[in-house]
Design a protein around this motif. Structure first.
Motif, PDB file in Angstrom:
ATOM      1  N   ASP A   1     -31.202  -1.701  17.482  1.00 32.80           N
ATOM      2  CA  ASP A   1     -30.419  -0.961  18.472  1.00 32.80           C
ATOM      3  C   ASP A   1     -29.056  -1.596  18.696  1.00 32.80           C
ATOM      4  O   ASP A   1     -28.036  -0.907  18.800  1.00 32.80           O
ATOM      5  CB  ASP A   1     -31.179  -0.874  19.800  1.00 32.80           C
ATOM      6  CG  ASP A   1     -32.391   0.053  19.703  1.00 32.80           C
ATOM      7  OD1 ASP A   1     -32.446   0.834  18.733  1.00 32.80           O
ATOM      8  OD2 ASP A   1     -33.260  -0.016  20.582  1.00 32.80           O
ATOM      9  N   TYR A   2     -29.025  -2.935  18.783  1.00 34.60           N
ATOM     10  CA  TYR A   2     -27.750  -3.602  19.049  1.00 34.60           C
ATOM     11  C   TYR A   2     -26.807  -3.442  17.858  1.00 34.60           C
ATOM     12  O   TYR A   2     -25.588  -3.363  18.029  1.00 34.60           O
ATOM     13  CB  TYR A   2     -27.964  -5.075  19.392  1.00 34.60           C
ATOM     14  CG  TYR A   2     -28.318  -5.973  18.233  1.00 34.60           C
ATOM     15  CD1 TYR A   2     -27.331  -6.533  17.424  1.00 34.60           C
ATOM     16  CD2 TYR A   2     -29.644  -6.291  17.946  1.00 34.60           C
ATOM     17  CE1 TYR A   2     -27.646  -7.361  16.371  1.00 34.60           C
ATOM     18  CE2 TYR A   2     -29.975  -7.115  16.890  1.00 34.60           C
ATOM     19  CZ  TYR A   2     -28.972  -7.651  16.102  1.00 34.60           C
ATOM     20  OH  TYR A   2     -29.291  -8.473  15.051  1.00 34.60           O
ATOM     21  N   GLN A   3     -27.374  -3.394  16.628  1.00 30.50           N
ATOM     22  CA  GLN A   3     -26.530  -3.198  15.451  1.00 30.50           C
ATOM     23  C   GLN A   3     -25.923  -1.795  15.438  1.00 30.50           C
ATOM     24  O   GLN A   3     -24.750  -1.619  15.103  1.00 30.50           O
ATOM     25  CB  GLN A   3     -27.345  -3.449  14.181  1.00 30.50           C
ATOM     26  CG  GLN A   3     -27.724  -4.912  13.992  1.00 30.50           C
ATOM     27  CD  GLN A   3     -28.624  -5.145  12.801  1.00 30.50           C
ATOM     28  OE1 GLN A   3     -29.516  -4.350  12.522  1.00 30.50           O
ATOM     29  NE2 GLN A   3     -28.402  -6.243  12.094  1.00 30.50           N
ATOM     30  N   THR A   4     -26.730  -0.800  15.814  1.00 27.96           N
ATOM     31  CA  THR A   4     -26.216   0.572  15.909  1.00 27.96           C
ATOM     32  C   THR A   4     -25.093   0.659  16.934  1.00 27.96           C
ATOM     33  O   THR A   4     -24.068   1.310  16.716  1.00 27.96           O
ATOM     34  CB  THR A   4     -27.350   1.541  16.302  1.00 27.96           C
ATOM     35  OG1 THR A   4     -28.365   1.496  15.302  1.00 27.96           O
ATOM     36  CG2 THR A   4     -26.838   2.961  16.438  1.00 27.96           C
ATOM     37  N   MET A   5     -25.290  -0.034  18.075  1.00 26.42           N
ATOM     38  CA  MET A   5     -24.263  -0.057  19.115  1.00 26.42           C
ATOM     39  C   MET A   5     -22.963  -0.659  18.579  1.00 26.42           C
ATOM     40  O   MET A   5     -21.868  -0.126  18.810  1.00 26.42           O
ATOM     41  CB  MET A   5     -24.748  -0.865  20.315  1.00 26.42           C
ATOM     42  CG  MET A   5     -23.715  -1.016  21.426  1.00 26.42           C
ATOM     43  SD  MET A   5     -24.231  -2.185  22.711  1.00 26.42           S
ATOM     44  CE  MET A   5     -24.118  -3.745  21.840  1.00 26.42           C
ATOM     45  N   CYS A   6     -23.076  -1.746  17.831  1.00 27.01           N
ATOM     46  CA  CYS A   6     -21.890  -2.410  17.289  1.00 27.01           C
ATOM     47  C   CYS A   6     -21.193  -1.532  16.253  1.00 27.01           C
ATOM     48  O   CYS A   6     -19.952  -1.440  16.230  1.00 27.01           O
ATOM     49  CB  CYS A   6     -22.284  -3.740  16.664  1.00 27.01           C
ATOM     50  SG  CYS A   6     -22.873  -4.976  17.842  1.00 27.01           S
ATOM     51  N   ILE A   7     -21.962  -0.898  15.384  1.00 30.11           N
ATOM     52  CA  ILE A   7     -21.388  -0.007  14.368  1.00 30.11           C
ATOM     53  C   ILE A   7     -20.610   1.118  15.042  1.00 30.11           C
ATOM     54  O   ILE A   7     -19.482   1.446  14.659  1.00 30.11           O
ATOM     55  CB  ILE A   7     -22.495   0.561  13.464  1.00 30.11           C
ATOM     56  CG1 ILE A   7     -23.106  -0.566  12.610  1.00 30.11           C
ATOM     57  CG2 ILE A   7     -21.936   1.661  12.549  1.00 30.11           C
ATOM     58  CD1 ILE A   7     -24.379  -0.172  11.893  1.00 30.11           C
ATOM     59  N   ASP A   8     -21.215   1.709  16.061  1.00 33.00           N
ATOM     60  CA  ASP A   8     -20.565   2.819  16.772  1.00 33.00           C
ATOM     61  C   ASP A   8     -19.248   2.385  17.408  1.00 33.00           C
ATOM     62  O   ASP A   8     -18.268   3.135  17.409  1.00 33.00           O
ATOM     63  CB  ASP A   8     -21.515   3.378  17.847  1.00 33.00           C
ATOM     64  CG  ASP A   8     -22.699   4.114  17.246  1.00 33.00           C
ATOM     65  OD1 ASP A   8     -22.640   4.449  16.048  1.00 33.00           O
ATOM     66  OD2 ASP A   8     -23.681   4.339  17.972  1.00 33.00           O
ATOM     67  N   ARG A   9     -19.225   1.158  17.967  1.00 32.42           N
ATOM     68  CA  ARG A   9     -18.002   0.677  18.605  1.00 32.42           C
ATOM     69  C   ARG A   9     -16.887   0.456  17.583  1.00 32.42           C
ATOM     70  O   ARG A   9     -15.721   0.768  17.833  1.00 32.42           O
ATOM     71  CB  ARG A   9     -18.272  -0.624  19.361  1.00 32.42           C
ATOM     72  CG  ARG A   9     -18.916  -0.429  20.726  1.00 32.42           C
ATOM     73  CD  ARG A   9     -17.954   0.225  21.719  1.00 32.42           C
ATOM     74  NE  ARG A   9     -16.747  -0.561  21.901  1.00 32.42           N
ATOM     75  CZ  ARG A   9     -16.629  -1.571  22.768  1.00 32.42           C
ATOM     76  NH1 ARG A   9     -17.659  -1.920  23.522  1.00 32.42           N
ATOM     77  NH2 ARG A   9     -15.491  -2.234  22.887  1.00 32.42           N
ATOM     78  N   ILE A  10     -17.244  -0.080  16.407  1.00 38.54           N
ATOM     79  CA  ILE A  10     -16.233  -0.305  15.371  1.00 38.54           C
ATOM     80  C   ILE A  10     -15.658   1.027  14.899  1.00 38.54           C
ATOM     81  O   ILE A  10     -14.451   1.157  14.668  1.00 38.54           O
ATOM     82  CB  ILE A  10     -16.838  -1.081  14.185  1.00 38.54           C
ATOM     83  CG1 ILE A  10     -17.202  -2.512  14.612  1.00 38.54           C
ATOM     84  CG2 ILE A  10     -15.854  -1.134  13.013  1.00 38.54           C
ATOM     85  CD1 ILE A  10     -17.920  -3.307  13.542  1.00 38.54           C
ATOM     86  N   VAL A  11     -16.530   2.024  14.764  1.00 40.03           N
ATOM     87  CA  VAL A  11     -16.081   3.347  14.317  1.00 40.03           C
ATOM     88  C   VAL A  11     -15.206   4.005  15.384  1.00 40.03           C
ATOM     89  O   VAL A  11     -14.177   4.618  15.083  1.00 40.03           O
ATOM     90  CB  VAL A  11     -17.293   4.239  13.984  1.00 40.03           C
ATOM     91  CG1 VAL A  11     -16.853   5.686  13.736  1.00 40.03           C
ATOM     92  CG2 VAL A  11     -18.035   3.697  12.768  1.00 40.03           C
TER      93      VAL A  11
END
Length: 449
Positions: A7-17
């Motif tokens: 979940d935290y990785q998905t959150m980070c990916i979304d923020r970078i995008v």
């Protein structure tokens, strides 16, 4: 391999995008590289970016990003060009068609000057942004001058302010060009710090830490991962190490012929068991001959080790080695580091480590296998080379991963690409108890050749 993000990785990916500038301040082993690669893939699919520049420590630039991209199904087709080596080799790499261009931080000034206004990267990733903490360094000044041409910038590090909140200013400046902490480091110091009694150092004013954290909270995912993430209790961080051409040639000669001719001696392996031991030494960078004389081969793994120590940014580490010459070379490499480095020898070392008086504690896994409690002095374990025995491996890791440890333990494993290091790791992962699995893997690989 299919990537199934936490979940935290998905959150980070979304923020970078979503955001054009993000500081991703997560602990090592939590996947900063694959998070960034996944975000790059999504941005490329959206046609938002075409060419990415990654700036990293030298050994990281040589192998980590390439190895990680090839590991996962969704990133394996990314074309990577390494802007490394001589000026001629770097220029050739720049002129190659690629998705990601990787260079080391010592080449930043050269790259910025060479490209100038012809800067063609849509996105810049600064891996280990803490290495840009000095606003007077050439690398920072060069990148600062290039910022008007940078559309997206991602800063990655585990510890953005290891010793002082002063270290944050230049890293945040790269993200927002002075919007949050000021355009000049002098103004930043005046606002948030007071000079100490010596007149050269700075101490935070009351409430300054909270004020700084609040200022940058919208552009950084977290200053401390534990504040946001539900972390596993132990993380295994495999760190690839690329052998240079000369070192790889020596390794392959020994592996194929069971003999390695050096300037002053000849290394001979009389059996498969002896060969695996010699290959392990060769991957580490030095090897004993039949007279127990140490023959230096390369410093590839040692260089990556010193980079890793730097990446820890002040966090202590328990370092395990297998051969005496490894310990000697590590001690010599850290002589001028300013760190308190010590070899584990007595209960006094155990006591000092647990009191936080030791930065780097060197130990052979057999010397700390049982009855030693080191969980209060740190959370990082570094394996310079892995042991044959799963029992020794597990017991050594248990020196920190045990009751009383308040932080997630990170086990860093330095593994040379295409060497016996990976055979040993595979055997340990499958809970192999001795060398038999490694010998079988070695024979299988030689058989294929």
């Amino acid at each position: 391999m299919e990537f199934k993000p936490h979940d935290y990785q998905t959150m980070c990916i979304d923020r970078i995008v979503k955001d054009k500038s993000v500081g991703l301040f997560l602990d090592m082993g939590l996947g900063k590289t694959i998070i960034t690669l996944s975000a790059i893939m999504e941005l490329k699919d959206r046609l938002d970016i075409f060419r990415v520049l990654v700036i990293a420590p030298k050994k990281v630039a040589e192998s980590t990003w390439t190895t990680e991209s090839k590991k996962w199904e969704h990133t394996k087709d990314l074309k990577i060009s390494k802007v490394l080596g001589s000026a001629k080799e770097r220029i050739a790499a720049i002129n190659q068609a690629a998705d990601i261009y990787i260079t080391n931080r010592d080449n930043v000034a050269w790259l910025c000057q060479t490209l100038g206004r012809k800067w063609f990267f849509d996105m810049v990733v600064v891996d280990e942004s803490s290495s840009f903490k000095n606003p007077q360094a050439m690398r920072f000044k060069a990148l600062k001058r290039t910022l008007p041409f940078v559309n997206r910038l991602i800063a990655l590090t585990g510890t953005p302010n290891p010793k002082s909140m002063e270290d944050l200013w230049s890293q945040i400046y790269l993200l927002d060009r002075g919007e949050r902490l000021g355009e000049y480091v002098t103004h930043y110091r005046t606002r948030y710090f007071t000079k100490d009694y010596s007149g050269f150092g700075y101490t935070l004013k009351p409430g300054a830490k909270e004020a700084i954290t609040k200022k940058i909270s919208d552009i950084c995912i977290s200053l401390k991962a534990k504040d946001y993430l539900e972390l596993p209790s132990i993380v295994y961080n495999e760190i690839p190490v690329e052998l240079d051409k000369k070192a790889l040639k020596a390794y392959q000669e020994l592996e194929k012929n069971m003999v390695l001719s050096l300037e002053e001696s000849e290394i001979t392996a009389v059996s498969a068991g002896v060969l695996t031991n010699k290959l392990s030494q060769c991957a580490n960078g030095a090897i004993y001959d039949e007279d127990k004389v140490v023959n230096h081969i390369h410093d590839c793994k040692l260089e990556r080790f010193t980079e890793l120590v730097e990446e820890l940014n002040g966090e202590s580490a328990l370092v395990f080695y297998n051969f005496k010459h490894d310990k000697d070379r590590i001690l010599k490499a850290l002589e001028k580091s300013g760190l308190e480095v010590r070899e584990f020898k007595s209960p006094k070392d155990e006591e000092d480590w647990n009191k936080g008086k030791i930065d780097i504690l060197l130990a052979h896994p057999a010397s700390t296998a049982y009855g030693i409690n080191l969980q209060y002095g740190g959370r990082n374990i570094i394996w310079f080379s892995l042991p044959w025995s799963y029992e020794l491996y597990a017991q050594a890791n248990a020196r920190l991963f045990r009751q009383g440890q308040e932080k997630p333990v990170i086990v860093h494993e330095l593994l040379c690409t295409d060497t016996v290091d990976h055979d040993i790791k595979k055997s340990l992962s499958e809970k192999g108890q001795n060398q038999e699995d490694v010998l079988r893997a070695l024979k299988a690989r030689l058989g294929k050749e």
